[in-house]
Design a protein around this motif. Sequence first.
Motif, PDB file in Angstrom:
ATOM      1  N   LEU A   1      27.061  29.406  10.757  1.00  0.00           N
ATOM      2  CA  LEU A   1      27.321  30.829  10.973  1.00  0.00           C
ATOM      3  C   LEU A   1      26.959  31.278  12.382  1.00  0.00           C
ATOM      4  CD1 LEU A   1      26.269  32.329   7.554  1.00  0.00           C
ATOM      5  CD2 LEU A   1      28.563  32.145   8.493  1.00  0.00           C
ATOM      6  N   VAL A   2      25.853  30.800  12.919  1.00  0.00           N
ATOM      7  CA  VAL A   2      25.457  31.214  14.275  1.00  0.00           C
ATOM      8  C   VAL A   2      26.480  30.758  15.302  1.00  0.00           C
ATOM      9  CG1 VAL A   2      23.779  30.779  16.111  1.00  0.00           C
ATOM     10  CG2 VAL A   2      23.003  31.471  13.876  1.00  0.00           C
ATOM     11  N   PHE A   3      26.850  29.487  15.271  1.00  0.00           N
ATOM     12  CA  PHE A   3      27.782  28.995  16.270  1.00  0.00           C
ATOM     13  C   PHE A   3      29.210  29.469  16.009  1.00  0.00           C
ATOM     14  CE2 PHE A   3      24.281  26.050  16.950  1.00  0.00           C
ATOM     15  CZ  PHE A   3      24.164  26.148  18.324  1.00  0.00           C
ATOM     16  N   GLY A   4      29.589  29.572  14.743  1.00  0.00           N
ATOM     17  CA  GLY A   4      30.935  30.048  14.425  1.00  0.00           C
ATOM     18  C   GLY A   4      31.148  31.487  14.825  1.00  0.00           C
ATOM     19  N   ILE A   5      30.217  32.347  14.461  1.00  0.00           N
ATOM     20  CA  ILE A   5      30.360  33.768  14.793  1.00  0.00           C
ATOM     21  C   ILE A   5      30.196  33.988  16.294  1.00  0.00           C
ATOM     22  CG2 ILE A   5      29.308  36.043  14.467  1.00  0.00           C
ATOM     23  CD1 ILE A   5      28.781  35.205  11.562  1.00  0.00           C
ATOM     24  N   ALA A   6      29.288  33.267  16.924  1.00  0.00           N
ATOM     25  CA  ALA A   6      29.090  33.421  18.361  1.00  0.00           C
ATOM     26  C   ALA A   6      30.350  33.046  19.140  1.00  0.00           C
ATOM     27  CB  ALA A   6      27.920  32.566  18.830  1.00  0.00           C
ATOM     28  N   HIS A   7      31.017  31.989  18.729  1.00  0.00           N
ATOM     29  CA  HIS A   7      32.235  31.586  19.424  1.00  0.00           C
ATOM     30  C   HIS A   7      33.424  32.470  19.050  1.00  0.00           C
ATOM     31  CE1 HIS A   7      29.887  27.987  20.326  1.00  0.00           C
ATOM     32  NE2 HIS A   7      30.689  27.863  21.352  1.00  0.00           N
ATOM     33  N   MET A   8      33.388  33.023  17.852  1.00  0.00           N
ATOM     34  CA  MET A   8      34.488  33.880  17.435  1.00  0.00           C
ATOM     35  C   MET A   8      34.516  35.172  18.249  1.00  0.00           C
ATOM     36  SD  MET A   8      35.362  35.380  13.658  1.00  0.00           S
ATOM     37  CE  MET A   8      35.234  33.774  12.936  1.00  0.00           C
ATOM     38  N   PHE A   9      33.349  35.742  18.505  1.00  0.00           N
ATOM     39  CA  PHE A   9      33.276  37.010  19.212  1.00  0.00           C
ATOM     40  C   PHE A   9      32.893  36.856  20.681  1.00  0.00           C
ATOM     41  CE2 PHE A   9      32.439  38.246  14.749  1.00  0.00           C
ATOM     42  CZ  PHE A   9      33.602  38.978  14.572  1.00  0.00           C
ATOM     43  N   GLY A  10      32.907  35.623  21.166  1.00  0.00           N
ATOM     44  CA  GLY A  10      32.606  35.381  22.569  1.00  0.00           C
ATOM     45  C   GLY A  10      33.737  35.867  23.462  1.00  0.00           C
ATOM     46  N   GLU A  11      33.484  35.854  24.759  1.00  0.00           N
ATOM     47  CA  GLU A  11      34.484  36.310  25.714  1.00  0.00           C
ATOM     48  C   GLU A  11      35.602  35.277  25.845  1.00  0.00           C
ATOM     49  OE1 GLU A  11      33.930  37.628  30.074  1.00  0.00           O
ATOM     50  OE2 GLU A  11      32.251  38.418  28.925  1.00  0.00           O
ATOM     51  N   PRO A  12      36.855  35.694  25.730  1.00  0.00           N
ATOM     52  CA  PRO A  12      37.954  34.742  25.857  1.00  0.00           C
ATOM     53  C   PRO A  12      38.171  34.314  27.316  1.00  0.00           C
ATOM     54  CG  PRO A  12      38.808  36.949  25.519  1.00  0.00           C
ATOM     55  CD  PRO A  12      37.307  37.036  25.399  1.00  0.00           C
ATOM     56  N   ASN A  13      38.642  33.111  27.493  1.00  0.00           N
ATOM     57  CA  ASN A  13      38.933  32.583  28.822  1.00  0.00           C
ATOM     58  C   ASN A  13      40.449  32.476  28.973  1.00  0.00           C
ATOM     59  OD1 ASN A  13      39.140  31.183  31.195  1.00  0.00           O
ATOM     60  ND2 ASN A  13      37.608  29.655  30.657  1.00  0.00           N
ATOM     61  N   PRO A  14      41.037  33.190  29.933  1.00  0.00           N
ATOM     62  CA  PRO A  14      42.501  33.167  30.071  1.00  0.00           C
ATOM     63  C   PRO A  14      43.045  31.860  30.625  1.00  0.00           C
ATOM     64  CG  PRO A  14      41.526  34.480  31.809  1.00  0.00           C
ATOM     65  CD  PRO A  14      40.408  34.083  30.869  1.00  0.00           C
ATOM     66  N   ASN A  15      42.197  30.978  31.125  1.00  0.00           N
ATOM     67  CA  ASN A  15      42.656  29.724  31.729  1.00  0.00           C
ATOM     68  C   ASN A  15      42.816  28.592  30.731  1.00  0.00           C
ATOM     69  OD1 ASN A  15      42.619  30.994  34.234  1.00  0.00           O
ATOM     70  ND2 ASN A  15      40.465  30.454  34.551  1.00  0.00           N
ATOM     71  N   ILE A  16      42.559  28.857  29.450  1.00  0.00           N
ATOM     72  CA  ILE A  16      42.664  27.818  28.426  1.00  0.00           C
ATOM     73  C   ILE A  16      44.087  27.814  27.874  1.00  0.00           C
ATOM     74  CG2 ILE A  16      41.844  27.066  26.167  1.00  0.00           C
ATOM     75  CD1 ILE A  16      39.171  28.289  26.844  1.00  0.00           C
ATOM     76  N   PRO A  17      44.728  26.628  27.806  1.00  0.00           N
ATOM     77  CA  PRO A  17      46.090  26.561  27.241  1.00  0.00           C
ATOM     78  C   PRO A  17      46.103  26.990  25.775  1.00  0.00           C
ATOM     79  CG  PRO A  17      45.480  24.489  28.295  1.00  0.00           C
ATOM     80  CD  PRO A  17      44.267  25.350  28.283  1.00  0.00           C
ATOM     81  N   ARG A  18      47.239  27.470  25.320  1.00  0.00           N
ATOM     82  CA  ARG A  18      47.371  27.998  23.967  1.00  0.00           C
ATOM     83  C   ARG A  18      47.051  26.946  22.903  1.00  0.00           C
ATOM     84  NH1 ARG A  18      48.170  32.366  21.417  1.00  0.00           N
ATOM     85  NH2 ARG A  18      49.525  32.552  19.600  1.00  0.00           N
ATOM     86  N   SER A  19      47.493  25.695  23.112  1.00  0.00           N
ATOM     87  CA  SER A  19      47.233  24.644  22.121  1.00  0.00           C
ATOM     88  C   SER A  19      45.737  24.390  21.968  1.00  0.00           C
ATOM     89  CB  SER A  19      47.960  23.359  22.508  1.00  0.00           C
ATOM     90  OG  SER A  19      47.449  22.858  23.730  1.00  0.00           O
ATOM     91  N   GLU A  20      45.000  24.426  23.076  1.00  0.00           N
ATOM     92  CA  GLU A  20      43.552  24.232  23.010  1.00  0.00           C
ATOM     93  C   GLU A  20      42.879  25.431  22.354  1.00  0.00           C
ATOM     94  OE1 GLU A  20      41.821  21.478  23.825  1.00  0.00           O
ATOM     95  OE2 GLU A  20      43.790  20.582  24.150  1.00  0.00           O
ATOM     96  N   HIS A  21      43.407  26.619  22.588  1.00  0.00           N
ATOM     97  CA  HIS A  21      42.862  27.819  21.967  1.00  0.00           C
ATOM     98  C   HIS A  21      43.011  27.753  20.445  1.00  0.00           C
ATOM     99  CE1 HIS A  21      41.763  31.960  21.322  1.00  0.00           C
ATOM    100  NE2 HIS A  21      42.906  32.166  20.690  1.00  0.00           N
TER     101      HIS A  21
END
Length: 86
Positions: free
Chosen positions: A28-48
């Motif tokens: 829950l800590v890592f899942g929620i933290a990554h879910m609401f983290g700041e998005p990076n526009p330089n990541i390709p869509r497939s990796e996202h």
Amino acid sequence: MKFPTLKAPIAVNILITLFSGFVSFFGLVFGIAHMFGEPNPNIPRSEHIKGVIAVATLCVLGVAFLIITIASLRGIFQKLKERKER
């Protein structure tokens, strides 16, 4: 539908509670933290999409183990209540 209760000996329920609590906390800590983290526009869509699937899996795993933790705690309290009534 009643909430589940694990009907195992107290020692087994304590071990299940400790293990499940750790896994639930981690997921829950890592899942929620990554879910609401700041998005990076330089990541390709497939990796996202792969990242979203990994984060969703962590959150589902965390919730599942949280339910197991609560069920084992209920089992512990039920066994202690039965001992007290004797």
